[in-house]
Design a protein around this motif. Structure first.
Motif, PDB file in Angstrom:
ATOM      1  N   THR A  56      33.682   1.791  20.035  1.00  0.00           N
ATOM      2  CA  THR A  56      34.796   1.809  19.093  1.00  0.00           C
ATOM      3  C   THR A  56      36.086   1.852  19.904  1.00  0.00           C
ATOM      4  OG1 THR A  56      33.362   3.109  17.634  1.00  0.00           O
ATOM      5  CG2 THR A  56      35.690   2.993  17.049  1.00  0.00           C
ATOM      6  N   THR A  88      38.928   3.210  20.903  1.00  0.00           N
ATOM      7  CA  THR A  88      39.721   4.445  20.875  1.00  0.00           C
ATOM      8  C   THR A  88      40.130   4.823  22.296  1.00  0.00           C
ATOM      9  OG1 THR A  88      37.889   5.991  21.209  1.00  0.00           O
ATOM     10  CG2 THR A  88      38.310   5.285  18.937  1.00  0.00           C
ATOM     11  N   SER A 133      42.874  14.392  16.001  1.00  0.00           N
ATOM     12  CA  SER A 133      44.164  14.083  16.622  1.00  0.00           C
ATOM     13  C   SER A 133      44.252  12.659  17.149  1.00  0.00           C
ATOM     14  CB  SER A 133      44.452  15.077  17.754  1.00  0.00           C
ATOM     15  OG  SER A 133      43.435  15.002  18.739  1.00  0.00           O
ATOM     16  N   TYR A 180      25.576  12.531  28.079  1.00  0.00           N
ATOM     17  CA  TYR A 180      26.226  12.195  26.797  1.00  0.00           C
ATOM     18  C   TYR A 180      25.166  11.851  25.747  1.00  0.00           C
ATOM     19  CZ  TYR A 180      29.102   9.688  23.400  1.00  0.00           C
ATOM     20  OH  TYR A 180      29.712   9.269  22.226  1.00  0.00           O
ATOM     21  N   ARG A 206      42.645  20.109  19.480  1.00  0.00           N
ATOM     22  CA  ARG A 206      43.351  21.017  20.388  1.00  0.00           C
ATOM     23  C   ARG A 206      44.799  20.607  20.632  1.00  0.00           C
ATOM     24  NH1 ARG A 206      39.156  20.022  25.031  1.00  0.00           N
ATOM     25  NH2 ARG A 206      39.694  17.977  24.166  1.00  0.00           N
TER      26      ARG A 206
END
Ligand SMILES: NC(=O)c1ccc[n+]([C@@H]2O[C@H](COP(=O)([O-])OP(=O)(O)OC[C@H]3O[C@@H](n4cnc5c(N)ncnc54)[C@H](OP(=O)(O)O)[C@@H]3O)[C@@H](O)[C@H]2O)c1
Length: 246
Positions: free
Chosen positions: A188, A190, A16, A156, A39
């Motif tokens: 990256t 995002t 998404s 993480y 989701r």
């Protein structure tokens, strides 16, 4: 001439936004048929619409990777709609980093569930399909955090290290018919960087992203490179980061 991508049926989790959405667009432009999971239905629909508006082939499925049945729905949709599944890109993830002393245990649990259980749910759903077809390709998205641990990214990094280890274990058992690829991106650009975790850690990540990140298209083309290889050739691992990242 075939691109090595054209016609392949590719399911992508976390499609998404970010790397997943960019990978979907990259593969669609090269003729892949896509089954996209995440989701947020509205964001997923936007990605599907952008692809179909350019004559690409994509269908969206609302998927929470922490739920086993949702991954089964994703792979079943590929088989029902397109007759097969050639590639599963397990990309869904979250970067909710924080120092241990903050005890953000819900974030810890969510990263374990998304990265570890989520990946296993994908393997559980796709492996029987791949075995039946006698072909298939797992592409698992880890992180450079699976290679170098930097505070406060301990949880993480641990979950992404688990992705790396599971991928290598799967590769060793995959046999001559399947391919298994680990893709480890560095910073990256995002929306996921700096979302969740402690506000200080999130702000620090977002600052680093703004200074040194590569575009998600770089990761998309690395994933595309692995998928485009001829049958029988497996790109085991790709580590990709901007030259500005230490
Ligand atoms: N950006 C970076 O610097 C970087 C570096 C190394 C590795 N990575 C990895 O790259 C992957 C993609 O991240 P991104 O940077 O593209 O961030 P992003 O834009 O936030 O994308 C994350 C994607 O994962 C989905 N997702 C999260 N939890 C999910 C769940 N439980 N079930 C299904 N989908 C879920 C999100 O969609 P919904 O919220 O709609 O479900 C979204 O589509 C992650 O695994 C991340 O760890 C990113």
């Amino acid at each position: 001439m075939s691109s090595g991508i054209e016609g392949k049926v590719v399911a992508i989790t976390g499609a998404s936004s970010g790397i997943g959405a960019e990978t979907a667009a990259y593969l669609a432009e090269r003729g892949a048929r896509l089954v996209l999971g995440a989701r947020r239905e509205n964001r997923l629909n936007e990605v599907v619409e952008q692809i179909t508006a350019k004559e690409g082939s994509a269908v969206g499925v609302v998927v929470d990777v922490t739920r086993r049945a949702d991954l089964k729905l994703l792979t079943d949709t590929a088989v029902d709609r397109f007759g097969r599944l050639d590639v599963l890109v397990s990309n869904a993830g979250m970067m909710a980093v924080s120092p241990f002393d903050e005890l953000r245990q819900d974030d810890w649990d969510a990263m374990v569930a998304t990265h570890v259980t989520g990946l296993l749910n994908g393997i559980g759903a796709a492996l029987p399909v791949f075995r039946r077809q006698r072909s298939g390709h797992f592409v698992n998205v880890a992180s450079t955090a699976a290679h170098v641990v930097k505070s406060p990214q301990g949880v993480y990094a641990a979950t992404k290290t688990a992705v790396k280890v599971l991928t290598e274990g799967l590769r060793q058992e995959s046999g001559p018919d399947l391919r298994v690829t680990l893709v480890s991106p560095g910073f990256t650009d995002t929306e996921g960087v700096g979302r969740g975790g402690s506000p200080e850690a999130a702000a620090a990540l977002a600052r680093q992203r703004d200074e040194i990140a590569m575009p998600p298209s770089a990761v998309a083309s690395a994933i595309g490179y692995a998928i485009a290889q001829p049958a029988g050739i497996d790109i085991g691992e790709i580590v990709i980061r901007s030259t500005a990242q230490a």
